[in-house]
Design an enzyme around this catalytic site. Structure first.
Site, PDB file in Angstrom:
ATOM      1  N   HIS A 118       0.814  -1.210   0.000  1.00 39.56           N
ATOM      2  CA  HIS A 118       0.000   0.000   0.000  1.00 39.56           C
ATOM      3  C   HIS A 118       0.853   1.268   0.000  1.00 39.56           C
ATOM      4  O   HIS A 118       0.361   2.339  -0.343  1.00 39.56           O
ATOM      5  CB  HIS A 118      -0.974  -0.005   1.182  1.00 39.56           C
ATOM      6  CG  HIS A 118      -0.338   0.105   2.509  1.00 39.56           C
ATOM      7  ND1 HIS A 118      -0.208  -0.947   3.384  1.00 39.56           N
ATOM      8  CD2 HIS A 118       0.213   1.160   3.138  1.00 39.56           C
ATOM      9  CE1 HIS A 118       0.378  -0.546   4.478  1.00 39.56           C
ATOM     10  NE2 HIS A 118       0.657   0.733   4.362  1.00 39.56           N
ATOM     11  N   ASP A 159       0.158  -7.629   1.354  1.00 38.69           N
ATOM     12  CA  ASP A 159       0.600  -6.244   1.527  1.00 38.69           C
ATOM     13  C   ASP A 159       2.114  -6.143   1.589  1.00 38.69           C
ATOM     14  O   ASP A 159       2.684  -5.545   2.511  1.00 38.69           O
ATOM     15  CB  ASP A 159      -0.031  -5.628   2.776  1.00 38.69           C
ATOM     16  CG  ASP A 159       0.141  -4.114   2.838  1.00 38.69           C
ATOM     17  OD1 ASP A 159       0.338  -3.504   1.766  1.00 38.69           O
ATOM     18  OD2 ASP A 159       0.092  -3.548   3.940  1.00 38.69           O
ATOM     19  N   SER A 182       4.868   2.336   7.992  1.00 36.51           N
ATOM     20  CA  SER A 182       4.514   1.180   7.170  1.00 36.51           C
ATOM     21  C   SER A 182       5.667   0.706   6.315  1.00 36.51           C
ATOM     22  O   SER A 182       6.298   1.484   5.597  1.00 36.51           O
ATOM     23  CB  SER A 182       3.342   1.527   6.253  1.00 36.51           C
ATOM     24  OG  SER A 182       2.162   1.618   6.976  1.00 36.51           O
TER      25      SER A 182
END
Length: 446
Positions: free
Chosen positions: A162, A192, A268
Site C-alpha cells: 500500500h 501487503d 509502514s
C-alpha cells in the site's frame, strides 16, 4: 471474525471510512485519514458475524433476513464471458538475503547497538504521482510516504504494497540523505508486500530472523518514518503483545505479530527487530479506536500495532523477485456461513450467504449478488466455508466452478471462473436490495 472499523494505515488515505493499511495521503505534514471498506475479498469466508445460539431458542434479529422483493438479475445456466488478468511472466534469479546481525556489546541494554547497526539499512519510501500542470509542465506529486529496508546488499528492498500502490515513480532516501529512484519488481496486495530494487551494490542489508521463535513478552524495536520524512529513522521500543493475531484490514485477513512499540503513519513497511538485531516482522498497521462512549464518540487506543511475520513475507518476497507476482485464487465476494439455526428460522437453505460482491469480479460476472445463498459447488453441498474455499484453491486462478445458488425462493446455476485476488480490485457493487441483513459496520441489524 469481525468487520473491524478501527484500524488505519500508517500513511495512506484511500477514501473510505474505517480500517486501512498505511497508504497515500500522508505527506510530511502528517494528515491521518481513517478509512475502511467492509468487504472480505475472494476466498476469505467469514462465519462469526452471525451470532450462534441454541437451535431451540435462537438469538435472531427482529427484521426479516432478506428483502422479499429482491429482483432476479441472473438467468439460470449462464456461462459468463470472463477473462482472468495474468501478470506478465518474469524470470529472475533468486537473491541471497545476506544481512548480518549486529554485534551486541551491552547485553543489559542492546538497543543502542541495534539501532546504530540497523539504521543504515532502513530507508524512506516516497510514492509520486505524475501529472501535467497548465497543460505543459510535468509535475510529480507526493501521494504518500512510508518505510522500507534492505534485504540484500545488491539493492533489494522490502516495503508494504500500500505504500507504493498507484505510484508513477518511487524514490528511496537512504539514511545519509542520498536519493535513488527505485524499480518495482513485484507486489502482493493480499499480503501487503512489495519488493523494490535500486541500482548499485554494497548496501547495508538487515538480517532476517525466524519469526516462529518469537514469543509474547519479547522486547522489539521498530524503526521508520512516523509522520513522514521529517522524522525519518525514528526507533520505538516495546514488547510482543501477541503472536498469530488474525486481523481483517480492508477486507484482507492476515496473521500478524501484535506489538505495543509505537507505530505511526509513515512506519509502514519498516522492520520490527528482536534483541539480536534480526528482522522478525514488517510493520503494517495499528488500531486507533478501542471502543465508543455512550454518545458514539471514539475512544482512542494506544499500543496496538501490527507487523507481518517475516517467515511468511520471506516466501512471498522470493516469488516476487523470481516471478514478479503471486497468484492468489479468489472470487471477489464476502461470504458468510448460513447456519442451520438461521436456515430453520427463516426457511432458507444452508450454504454460504453472499454479503457483498465486488464489481467486475468473478462472482459478479457469474451473476451472484448480495443475499444469494451458494448451496452447491461442483455438485457438492456447501455447509461450511471450508467446503467452498477448498474448491476455490483447488481450481486455482483461471479454473472454473459450477455453482448452484438460491435467490428469492428459486434455485439457479452458473459457472464461475476463479480470479486473482491481486487483480480483482475493491469496488463494491451496490444494488438496492442486497446485503440488507447487515449494517455498514457488519453487525446484525436490530
Amino acid at each position: 471474525m469481525e468487520f473491524n472499523s478501527n484500524y488505519y494505515d500508517n500513511g495512506y488515505d484511500g477514501g473510505y471510512g474505517g480500517p486501512r493499511r498505511p497508504r497515500r495521503g500522508m505527506t510530511t505534514g502528517g494528515i491521518i485519514a481513517i478509512v475502511f471498506i467492509a468487504v472480505i475479498v475472494g476466498i476469505l469466508a467469514v462465519s462469526a458475524i452471525l451470532p450462534k445460539g441454541d437451535s431451540n431458542t435462537p438469538n435472531l434479529p427482529n427484521l426479516p433476513f432478506f428483502p422479499q422483493n429482491t429482483p432476479n438479475e441472473h438467468v439460470a445456466d449462464t456461462t459468463p464471458k470472463q477473462t482472468v488478468p495474468t501478470p506478465l511472466p518474469t524470470t529472475r534469479p533468486a537473491v541471497a538475503f545476506d544481512g548480518v546481525a549486529p554485534t551486541i556489546t551491552d547485553m543489559y541494554n542492546p538497543i543502542p547497538d541495534i539501532v546504530d547497526a540497523v539504521s543504515p539499512g532502513v530507508v524512506s519510501v516516497v510514492n509520486y504521482k505524475s501529472g501535467v500542470a497548465m497543460g505543459i509542465i510535468s509535475t510529480d506529486t507526493i501521494q504518500g510516504t512510508g518505510t522500507g529496508f534492505f534485504i540484500s546488499s545488491k539493492g533489494y528492498i522490502i516495503t508494504n504494497e500500500h505504500v507504493i500502490d498507484g505510484a508513477d515513480k518511487i524514490m528511496i532516501t537512504l539514511s545519509d540523505g542520498t536519493e535513488l529512484q527505485a524499480e518495482l519488481l513485484g507486489s502482493d496486495a493480499t499480503l501487503d508486500v512489495a519488493v523494490l530494487k535500486v541500482p548499485g551494490n554494497g548496501y547495508m542489508a538487515l538480517k532476517l530472523g525466524d519469526s516462529s521463535k518469537a514469543r509474547v513478552g519479547d522486547f522489539v524495536v521498530a524503526i521508520g518514518d512516523p509522520t513522514g520524512l521529517s522524522l525519518a529513522g525514528t526507533p520505538t521500543f516495546g514488547i510482543i503483545s501477541a503472536m498469530e493475531r488474525s486481523v481483517n484490514i480492508e477486507g484482507k485477513s492476515n496473521t500478524y505479530i501484535q506489538t505495543d512499540a509505537a507505530i505511526n503513519p509513515g512506519n509502514s513497511g519498516g522492520p520490527l527487530i528482536n534483541m539480536k538485531g534480526e528482522v522478525i516482522g514488517v510493520t503494517s498497521a495499528k488500531t486507533v479506536t478501542a471502543s465508543y462512549d455512550e454518545y458514539g464518540n471514539p475512544i482512542s487506543a494506544e499500543g496496538l500495532g501490527f507487523a507481518l511475520p517475516i517467515n511468511g513475507v520471506r516466501e512471498t518476497v522470493n516469488l516476487l523477485i523470481t516471478n514478479g507476482y503471486v497468484l492468489r485464487p479468489g472470487i471477489g465476494a464476502s461470504l458468510i456461513v448460513m447456519t442451520e439455526t438461521y436456515s430453520q428460522a427463516y426457511d432458507r437453505p444452508m450454504g454460504m450467504l453472499v454479503y457483498l460482491v465486488l464489481e467486475d469480479g468473478p462472482a459478479f460476472n457469474a451473476g451472484l449478488r448480495a443475499d444469494d445463498i451458494i448451496v452447491e459447488c461442483n455438485g457438492n453441498a456447501i455447509k461450511e466455508h471450508e467446503d467452498l474455499t477448498s474448491a476455490i484453491k483447488a481450481a486455482g486462478v483461471g479454473g472454473r466452478l459450477s455453482l448452484k445458488y438460491w435467490r428469492n425462493g428459486e434455485y439457479y446455476t452458473t459457472t464461475l471462473t476463479v480470479g486473482d485476488l491481486n487483480s480483482i480490485g475493491d469496488k463494491v457493487y451496490n444494488n438496492e436490495y442486497g446485503g440488507s441483513f447487515f449494517n455498514d459496520e457488519g453487525d446484525v441489524n436490530p
